[in-house]
Motif scaffolding. Sequence first.
Motif: not given
Length: 319
Positions: A127-132, A148-156
């Motif tokens: 749930d990266f939207k809430s984390a952001n 910070y940056y969430l990579t395109d495939d959300q692995n990193f």
Amino acid sequence: MPLEPEHIDKFLEEEIDSKFKTELLELLRKRIDKLCFKECEIDRIQCTLTPLCTHRSLLKIRLLNGLTIEDQPKFCYSVHKNIIFRDFRNKTVIYKPNDAYLYLVDFFDVFFHGDYRQLNKLFSKKDFKSANKIFDDRINNRDENFDYYLTDDQNFMIFKYEEKIHICFITENYALCNANRENITDLEVLFGLCKLFASIYFPEVDLKLNHSNCVEITSLIPKDSLLKISNSPPTDEDAKRDNYIWNVFPEELDALSQFCKEINIYMDKKENLAIKLNIGVVPEVRMNTYSSALLRYRDLRLVFNIIFRLYNDFYILHV
């Protein structure tokens, strides 16, 4: 002549009986466990000040192979975590914890104490939207300075605190802190780092993934800027841009060639000078030798520094 480490290394590299290899590795495992759990941890002062493995590297072996915190020497790991925390808070440390690994929950505890349990839960659910929202609140309302940056495939997830880079390996559930000499082994991480740094320092530089599994970085020197560069080597020491192009830039191209699979310099349709770099995570092999080195995080910073100089000195002032 006594048995030397290189003899064992050669023995393991060669095709040998699997039984002998297993026996040797089991002896090594027992020795490591004895070193960690008995010889080192039994003396907490020694474990804190002079651990028996360099920079607690044996913690890394367990962590990267999927062992849990319950499998780690607990006191040693707690000291390791505290050193990373003290370094983050700019306090005195015994050694700089470069290329240090933590379990993800402990990474959040060090860098986002107060929100670490919630962040760990959100990341486990992706749930990266809430984390952001938590990260943005810390930046906007708590005077914390990081990107910070969430990579395109959300692995990193990549974090940048001033000059320090931390990488969260989300699927593997651990983080690399103060990335420096470690190799960049995943193209998704490389592209994410390029996007993060570009958004901060050189937003007009063109980035894309190309067909050869490389990140393609294209920087421009505009036509107007090119026309102001001397056609001959500068004699005036104050001619900084001329001096850079004539004397420094060739050396920087040579440095870039160590880490780029390909460098193309050409005039585009608008008569701007385009400098295109192709950077990958797997070194190019030509004539049975590597034509480029394995890319480390510190090497990528060198690449970014060169692009930043080109962008600020030759591009941004002329657009």
